[in-house]
Design a protein around this motif. Structure first.
Motif, PDB file in Angstrom:
ATOM      1  N   ILE A 185       0.961  -1.419  -0.152  1.00 54.54           N
ATOM      2  CA  ILE A 185      -0.305  -0.269  -0.336  1.00 54.54           C
ATOM      3  C   ILE A 185       0.539   1.376   0.138  1.00 54.54           C
ATOM      4  N   LEU A 186       1.670   1.223   0.594  1.00 57.39           N
ATOM      5  CA  LEU A 186       2.544   2.463   1.350  1.00 57.39           C
ATOM      6  C   LEU A 186       3.256   3.106  -0.453  1.00 57.39           C
ATOM      7  N   PRO A 187       4.210   2.024  -0.829  1.00 58.15           N
ATOM      8  CA  PRO A 187       5.353   2.457  -1.785  1.00 58.15           C
ATOM      9  C   PRO A 187       4.022   2.729  -3.448  1.00 58.15           C
ATOM     10  N   TYR A 188       3.347   1.400  -3.734  1.00 54.30           N
ATOM     11  CA  TYR A 188       2.127   1.267  -4.310  1.00 54.30           C
ATOM     12  C   TYR A 188       0.963   1.974  -4.778  1.00 54.30           C
ATOM     13  N   LEU A 189       0.384   2.295  -3.748  1.00 56.48           N
ATOM     14  CA  LEU A 189      -1.167   2.962  -3.430  1.00 56.48           C
ATOM     15  C   LEU A 189      -1.043   3.748  -4.738  1.00 56.48           C
ATOM     16  N   PRO A 190      -0.017   4.813  -5.242  1.00 53.68           N
ATOM     17  CA  PRO A 190       0.667   6.022  -5.220  1.00 53.68           C
ATOM     18  C   PRO A 190       0.167   5.416  -7.184  1.00 53.68           C
ATOM     19  N   VAL A 191       1.055   4.407  -7.253  1.00 53.49           N
ATOM     20  CA  VAL A 191       1.277   3.708  -8.309  1.00 53.49           C
ATOM     21  C   VAL A 191      -0.013   3.706  -9.118  1.00 53.49           C
ATOM     22  N   TRP A 192      -0.583   2.701  -8.103  1.00 54.45           N
ATOM     23  CA  TRP A 192      -2.269   2.537  -8.881  1.00 54.45           C
ATOM     24  C   TRP A 192      -3.027   3.674  -8.385  1.00 54.45           C
ATOM     25  N   LEU A 193      -2.941   4.875  -8.400  1.00 55.47           N
ATOM     26  CA  LEU A 193      -3.723   5.536  -8.408  1.00 55.47           C
ATOM     27  C   LEU A 193      -3.291   6.370 -10.097  1.00 55.47           C
TER      28      LEU A 193
ATOM     29  N   MET B 192       4.153  12.443  21.850  1.00 57.03           N
ATOM     30  CA  MET B 192       3.265  11.433  20.857  1.00 57.03           C
ATOM     31  C   MET B 192       2.789  12.771  20.068  1.00 57.03           C
ATOM     32  N   ILE B 193       2.241  14.319  19.820  1.00 49.46           N
ATOM     33  CA  ILE B 193       2.152  14.986  19.333  1.00 49.46           C
ATOM     34  C   ILE B 193       3.326  15.504  18.005  1.00 49.46           C
ATOM     35  N   GLY B 194       4.670  15.539  19.296  1.00 51.06           N
ATOM     36  CA  GLY B 194       6.036  16.139  18.802  1.00 51.06           C
ATOM     37  C   GLY B 194       6.669  14.584  16.780  1.00 51.06           C
ATOM     38  N   ALA B 195       6.351  13.619  17.514  1.00 51.50           N
ATOM     39  CA  ALA B 195       6.678  12.928  17.173  1.00 51.50           C
ATOM     40  C   ALA B 195       6.126  12.314  15.635  1.00 51.50           C
ATOM     41  N   SER B 196       4.886  12.280  16.066  1.00 49.52           N
ATOM     42  CA  SER B 196       4.264  12.327  15.172  1.00 49.52           C
ATOM     43  C   SER B 196       4.006  12.823  14.133  1.00 49.52           C
ATOM     44  N   ILE B 197       4.509  14.486  14.630  1.00 50.62           N
ATOM     45  CA  ILE B 197       4.921  15.709  13.308  1.00 50.62           C
ATOM     46  C   ILE B 197       6.358  15.208  12.640  1.00 50.62           C
ATOM     47  N   ALA B 198       7.148  14.867  13.587  1.00 50.23           N
ATOM     48  CA  ALA B 198       8.147  14.562  12.765  1.00 50.23           C
ATOM     49  C   ALA B 198       7.954  13.481  11.483  1.00 50.23           C
ATOM     50  N   GLN B 199       7.312  11.822  12.163  1.00 45.85           N
ATOM     51  CA  GLN B 199       7.248  10.642  11.016  1.00 45.85           C
ATOM     52  C   GLN B 199       6.056  11.903  10.289  1.00 45.85           C
ATOM     53  N   ALA B 200       5.565  12.566  10.355  1.00 44.23           N
ATOM     54  CA  ALA B 200       4.767  12.940   9.135  1.00 44.23           C
ATOM     55  C   ALA B 200       5.423  13.971   8.124  1.00 44.23           C
ATOM     56  N   SER B 201       7.025  14.045   8.451  1.00 39.70           N
ATOM     57  CA  SER B 201       7.911  14.928   7.209  1.00 39.70           C
ATOM     58  C   SER B 201       7.851  13.674   6.215  1.00 39.70           C
ATOM     59  N   HIS B 202       7.408  12.619   6.566  1.00 42.99           N
ATOM     60  CA  HIS B 202       8.082  11.656   5.516  1.00 42.99           C
ATOM     61  C   HIS B 202       7.104  11.133   4.682  1.00 42.99           C
ATOM     62  N   GLY B 203       5.272  11.883   4.576  1.00 41.51           N
ATOM     63  CA  GLY B 203       4.643  12.271   3.885  1.00 41.51           C
ATOM     64  C   GLY B 203       4.413  12.420   2.727  1.00 41.51           C
ATOM     65  N   MET B 204       5.486  13.540   2.568  1.00 37.39           N
ATOM     66  CA  MET B 204       5.027  13.885   0.283  1.00 37.39           C
ATOM     67  C   MET B 204       6.639  12.351   0.034  1.00 37.39           C
ATOM     68  N   PHE B 205       7.325  11.679   0.539  1.00 35.22           N
ATOM     69  CA  PHE B 205       8.461  10.694  -0.414  1.00 35.22           C
ATOM     70  C   PHE B 205       7.191   9.226  -0.220  1.00 35.22           C
ATOM     71  N   TYR B 206       6.144   9.423   1.365  1.00 37.24           N
ATOM     72  CA  TYR B 206       5.780   8.284   0.841  1.00 37.24           C
ATOM     73  C   TYR B 206       4.247   8.305  -0.210  1.00 37.24           C
ATOM     74  N   THR B 207       4.123   9.707  -0.174  1.00 38.40           N
ATOM     75  CA  THR B 207       2.979   9.910  -1.980  1.00 38.40           C
ATOM     76  C   THR B 207       3.346   9.604  -3.396  1.00 38.40           C
ATOM     77  N   PHE B 208       4.576  10.862  -3.279  1.00 40.23           N
ATOM     78  CA  PHE B 208       5.465  11.161  -3.890  1.00 40.23           C
ATOM     79  C   PHE B 208       7.042  10.371  -4.499  1.00 40.23           C
ATOM     80  N   GLY B 209       7.267   9.495  -3.608  1.00 40.08           N
ATOM     81  CA  GLY B 209       8.913   9.074  -3.875  1.00 40.08           C
ATOM     82  C   GLY B 209       8.925   8.523  -4.936  1.00 40.08           C
ATOM     83  N   THR B 210       7.325   7.250  -5.321  1.00 45.95           N
ATOM     84  CA  THR B 210       8.080   6.426  -6.678  1.00 45.95           C
ATOM     85  C   THR B 210       7.539   6.968  -7.350  1.00 45.95           C
ATOM     86  N   ILE B 211       6.837   8.330  -7.812  1.00 48.25           N
ATOM     87  CA  ILE B 211       6.584   8.797  -8.653  1.00 48.25           C
ATOM     88  C   ILE B 211       7.618   9.330  -9.224  1.00 48.25           C
TER      89      ILE B 211
END
Length: 394
Positions: free
Chosen positions: A32-40, A215-234
């Motif tokens: 799902i993480l690497p390839y769902l954007p590819v399917w879309l 937990m909010i701070g850790a979540s913000i840090a993990q959210a920095s991966h958002g662009m990579f998860y969405t557009f890294g493969t593309i």
């Protein structure tokens, strides 16, 4: 719940069964993480539509996971929820075969996220209970989730190279069939053991402000991966990398992550959770600052190595603090709360990524560096406001 000071004996093959329980759901994420954007993308969705679908997926997970966590903590056996989670998720995977337009896909992917949301937090709560009750090594169990993710990402990457984006729905369906089967192997722990007040645990620890800020701070840090998860493969496809090379790049990050989880026991003894969190955030700032540069295949391999810190150090540091601070009978609740925070900020990051990537392309990764910096500052604030007593690490 049974108010007792003595935990029962550990279920047979506890670590092995938890390793399997981690491997399968995170293996599904390896599709799902690497390839769902590819399917879309293969369905001819725009960057904005891809961002909306992925953000909706995250938001539905946000609302489902905390509710499921609270409910699981009140069940006589929390793992019963895993079978239902896997079965309902499988039904949505089958619906993917018959959907190729925006609104049906949006609905199916969103429901899939909501149904599957409880699975990983409940597995996490079972494993952390094993750490707390019997002293099992968290990293030795969690590492197999990374192995599952890497193996599936490599296999699906190769299959996608042969058969294209239509490989993704059957791969997701097979993954969910296995989650249903694995749900029966997860150790049954029964009702939670409540530690007495003089054991150094606060029965109301879930209400502590510093834990929520952490937990909010850790979540913000993990959210920095958002662009990579969405557009890294593309992005890698756009610059000419083959499907096999992209699978290797994803797997390289997981290999470095695996090394961290294999050494987690020694790290926990020699490095404080606060230090792990700070190093992880600093690595995320560096990683996303360098990502826009033209690095070539081996340069990106080296950059993927920072995933060991930007993800694994942050995750380990947070879980170590939660083990120190949260009672067992609140474990699923707090894991659900973390999924909630993680999902909220990752959804915001994903929506933001859709806008920024469309306007600025790969340069917009610099915004992810800023997110990691905000996460670091929030974690530093959580450290300052924690209860100042020896048992809390203050």
């Amino acid at each position: 719940m049974i108010p007792t000071q003595t935990a029962p004996a550990a279920p047979r093959f506890f670590q092995l069964r938890c390793a399997l329980a981690y491997g399968e759901p995170l293996g599904v994420n390896g599709v799902i993480l690497p390839y769902l954007p590819v399917w879309l993308d293969g369905l001819a969705f725009s960057e904005f539509e891809i961002g909306i679908v992925l953000a909706a997926q995250l938001l539905l997970r946000v609302f489902a996971a905390p509710v499921a966590g609270v409910f699981a903590d009140r069940l006589g056996e929390r793992t019963l929820m895993l079978v239902w989670s896997g079965a309902l998720s499988l039904s949505t995977a089958l619906a993917m075969f018959f959907s190729d337009t925006f609104w049906p896909v949006l609905l199916i992917v969103s429901l899939q996220a909501a149904f599957f949301a409880p699975y990983a937090p409940i597995v996490e709560s079972v494993a952390v209970t094993g750490v707390r009750r019997w002293g099992f090594q968290y990293g030795a169990m969690r590492v197999w989730g990374s192995v599952g993710f890497m193996a599936v990402a490599l296999i699906v990457g190769e299959l996608q190279g042969y058969w294209g984006f239509q490989t993704i729905p059957p791969a997701v369906a097979v993954g969910f069939v296995l989650t249903v089967l694995v749900a029966f192997a997860v150790p049954r722990l029964g009702q939670a053991v409540i530690r007495p007040a003089n054991a150094g645990f606060n029965p109301s620890s879930i209400r502590r402000v510093d834990l929520h800020v952490l937990m909010i701070g850790a979540s913000i840090a993990q959210a920095s991966h958002g662009m990579f998860y969405t557009f890294g493969t593309i992005h890698w496809q756009q610059i000419g990398f083959s499907s096999g090379s992209i699978g290797i790049l994803w797997s390289a990050a997981i290999i470095f992550e695996i090394v961290v989880f294999l050494t987690a026991g020694r790290l926990a003894k020699s490095v404080s959770p606060w230090t792990l969190l700070r190093i992880g955030c600093a690595a995320a700032i560096l990683r996303w600052s360098l990502f826009p540069f033209s690095l070539g295949f081996w340069g990106y391999i080296a950059l993927q190595g920072l995933h060991a810190f930007s993800f694994a150090f942050v995750h380990l540091g947070l879980q170590q603090r939660l083990v120190e601070s949260v009672q067992e009978h609140q474990e699923s609740t707090v894991q659900g709360a973390y999924v909630f925070y993680n999902g909220v900020f990752l959804a915001i990051s994903t929506i933001l990524s859709g806008f920024l990537y469309r306007q600025f392309g790969v340069t917009s990764y610099l915004a992810m560096s800023l997110l990691a910096l905000i996460g670091l500052a929030t974690i530093a604030f959580a450290a300052r406001i924690q209860p100042q007593r020896s048992g809390s690490g203050g």
